[in-house]
Write an enzyme that holds these catalytic residues in place. Sequence first.
Site, PDB file in Angstrom:
ATOM      1  N   CYS A 103       0.805  -1.229   0.000  1.00 51.86           N
ATOM      2  CA  CYS A 103       0.000   0.000   0.000  1.00 51.86           C
ATOM      3  C   CYS A 103       0.841   1.284   0.000  1.00 51.86           C
ATOM      4  CB  CYS A 103      -0.980   0.041   1.147  1.00 51.86           C
ATOM      5  SG  CYS A 103      -1.234  -1.485   2.019  1.00 51.86           S
ATOM      6  N   ARG A 154       7.165 -10.820   5.784  1.00 49.60           N
ATOM      7  CA  ARG A 154       6.726 -10.548   7.151  1.00 49.60           C
ATOM      8  C   ARG A 154       7.381 -11.545   8.086  1.00 49.60           C
ATOM      9  NH1 ARG A 154       0.261  -9.408   6.094  1.00 49.60           N
ATOM     10  NH2 ARG A 154       0.624  -7.880   4.469  1.00 49.60           N
ATOM     11  N   GLN A 163       1.003 -11.123  -2.738  1.00 51.29           N
ATOM     12  CA  GLN A 163      -0.408 -10.752  -2.695  1.00 51.29           C
ATOM     13  C   GLN A 163      -0.876 -10.386  -4.097  1.00 51.29           C
ATOM     14  OE1 GLN A 163       0.124  -7.463   0.105  1.00 51.29           O
ATOM     15  NE2 GLN A 163      -1.127  -8.619   1.570  1.00 51.29           N
ATOM     16  N   ASP A 181      -2.496  -8.001  -5.048  1.00 52.97           N
ATOM     17  CA  ASP A 181      -2.915  -6.763  -4.410  1.00 52.97           C
ATOM     18  C   ASP A 181      -3.419  -5.749  -5.435  1.00 52.97           C
ATOM     19  OD1 ASP A 181      -3.302  -5.309  -2.177  1.00 52.97           O
ATOM     20  OD2 ASP A 181      -1.195  -4.970  -1.712  1.00 52.97           O
ATOM     21  N   HIS A 212      -5.093  -1.445  -5.232  1.00 54.09           N
ATOM     22  CA  HIS A 212      -5.656  -0.366  -4.438  1.00 54.09           C
ATOM     23  C   HIS A 212      -6.499   0.512  -5.332  1.00 54.09           C
ATOM     24  CE1 HIS A 212      -2.248  -1.775  -2.017  1.00 54.09           C
ATOM     25  NE2 HIS A 212      -3.113  -1.596  -1.041  1.00 54.09           N
ATOM     26  N   LYS A 218     -14.400  -3.770   6.588  1.00 53.37           N
ATOM     27  CA  LYS A 218     -13.898  -4.693   5.578  1.00 53.37           C
ATOM     28  C   LYS A 218     -14.817  -5.873   5.381  1.00 53.37           C
ATOM     29  CE  LYS A 218     -11.110  -7.305   8.840  1.00 53.37           C
ATOM     30  NZ  LYS A 218      -9.892  -8.048   9.092  1.00 53.37           N
ATOM     31  N   HIS A 239      -8.344  -1.400  -0.243  1.00 55.84           N
ATOM     32  CA  HIS A 239      -7.377  -2.475  -0.469  1.00 55.84           C
ATOM     33  C   HIS A 239      -8.181  -3.701  -0.852  1.00 55.84           C
ATOM     34  CE1 HIS A 239      -4.426  -0.433   2.349  1.00 55.84           C
ATOM     35  NE2 HIS A 239      -5.572   0.037   2.804  1.00 55.84           N
TER      36      HIS A 239
END
Length: 645
Positions: free
Chosen positions: A337, A366, A384, A386, A388, A472, A518
């Site tokens: 992000c 992580r 991910q 991912d 946005h 979410k 997200h």
Amino acid sequence: MITITLPDSTQKQYEVGVTPLQVAKDISEGLARNVLAAKVNGLVVDALRPLTRDTELQLLTWNDTEGKATMWHSSAHLMAEAIELLYPGVKFGIGPDIEQGFYYDIDFGDYDISSDDFDKIEKKILELARQKQHYLRKEVSKNEALDYFTKKGDEYKIELINDLEDGQISFYESGSFTDLCRGPHLPDTGFIKAVKLTSIAGAYWRGDEKRKQLTRIYGITFPKKKELTEYLELLEEAKKRDHRKLGKELELFMFSQTVGAGLPMWLPKGAELRERLEQFLKKVQRKAGYKQVITPHIGNVNLYKTSGHYQKYGEDSFRPITTPQEGEEYFLKPMNCPHHCEIYKNKPHSYKDLPMRIAEFGTVYRYEQSGELHGLTRVRSFTQDDAHIFCTPDQVKDEFKGVMDIVMKIFKALDFEDFITQISLRDPNNPDKYIGSEENWQKAEQAIIEVAEERNLNAVIEYGEAAFYGPKMDFMVRDALGRKWQLGTIQVDYNLPERFELEYNGSDNQKHRPVMIHRAPFGSMERFVAVLIEHCAGKFPLWLTPDQVSILPISEKYQKYAEKVLSLLEINEIRAQIDDRSEKMGRKIRDAEMKRIPYMLIVGEKEEAENIVSVRKQGEGDMGSFALEAFVDHFNKEINEMLEV
RNA sequence: GCCGAUGUAGCUCAGUUGGCCAGAGCAGCUGAUUUGUAAUCAGCUGGCCGGGGGUUCGAAUCCCUCCAUCGGCUCCA
């Protein structure tokens, strides 16, 4: 007299003090033998609890979730009794029922206990069960309760009691064992006919890492021996589907101690499979107006100071990388992000540009505690899917809709029918916890709920589960063992736009803050593939599977023809190979079946002469002869049906 | 990180209470076989018994320690 109303709305009159069990007996002896507990005006109670008022009564048996729960809760008590008899002086924490069975947290003091002791404990449990000990409920005052456990010397129970209100405390006594417990319980222990202690593990008292670790023993019980056998068979079946085992067997991915724990490496077949998933999603996203971007795997410490992640997680993350000359600090990126926020800031935006949707298969790192690593589902490096979305508050609903459509397309293409949707909203009692305006939260929460309703999603709403920065929606799927895994997620964020000072010009020519969404429909490629493997037991959908067709020539005399078949398949972009080993047909079929190759094409004298193939489908057997083109058509049709969205 | 368990060939597993050069099946390699819907036959290769340290005349086996894996706990951006 009181009136009892049963679920089928029949009503009966009884004396005050009648028990649910007596009502059951009145209906039939058979039912009475199976009643584990009762639901009285919506509340689950003992089947022996006297009824004093007009009541809506539902009798609970093994077929009801609450019936099972009662059975398992009672089983926890029974196990505790058995353990107390075998190991006098042990102290008890809590012992609840869980989704599959029950556990009890126990302080064994100086006793040394391991799974070797299970046999002994199980035998004792069954011995006690056969005694049909009654579970007797006793209301006690707080003082009485404290007194009992002070004498017994069980500091855990004392702590629990101290947190309870006087007047609401009850004990349950069964055999020689008395426990602090709200209930409900079985009428007697005789319902427990089969028991299996499943595992032993450490568990912190009250879930607090700083407090003493108790020994937790897990178990499960059944009203029939046969059900235990079936349960054990199910566990065996689940083991066969374990993605760690199948990943190895099908050569999809690997781990290396030398590379490091929790760092998966994708083997060619797995990498290609993953790539197909990525291509599929990219195509869907392109149509939905997403633009792909690529960002680096590290970011300057300032990026994470701006985003706020440094303050919150800096200590727990991997150590920073420091440049040798300038001494600058960089972190492996734990999420994409912040990078994407910087991309947004690359140029000024008008409301006319929004929504802006940028997507990236972003690999993140992580630090997970060593004990937490688990196959592909919990790793230290993962990718991910991912993206946005930066939009105006009014666009949130439409964007949510769009993302949900993508998630549904994916679930359809991969045959996931059984998923759970969870909506996480604010805790209404704690409104100060959250960042962002009341108006925007309202709008977003409303939008999510409406979209879920419009799509008939039957979502579970959890209050207080929202992140501090926005509501979410998560999609969860069960794995082979029934454990829930979070896959896809859609998250509204009011925080990062603020921190990064993101803006757009509105139609009023004023600066406005965009909302950030997200979203990751797969969640991560690693976890998704893991759950997918277990979901389909390694038999991937035809469009996705590594090897789609194996051509099996009967002998090397037909090698030429096999090659001709192969080239036709290749022209049609079908992934095929020839098994040209000098093995018998039975062997080649067996191996292809084991490798879960969806189609086997057998070619021999007859096939060559007539320009056909004999088709065998994995798991289903012989499908007869097909002209070459007819097979290709059949094959493509099958794929298109799945991907048709 | 914590509790408990496990670690023997690429894979699945044997190896009694410490005692001869550590075994099997599958996979792999070589050869024979040329095969019609779930395992053709024969031979061969392959192990610092997870790493390190210790006890012992002698350790895969006992002890310590580290690592990894498994089941949980805590955690999970």
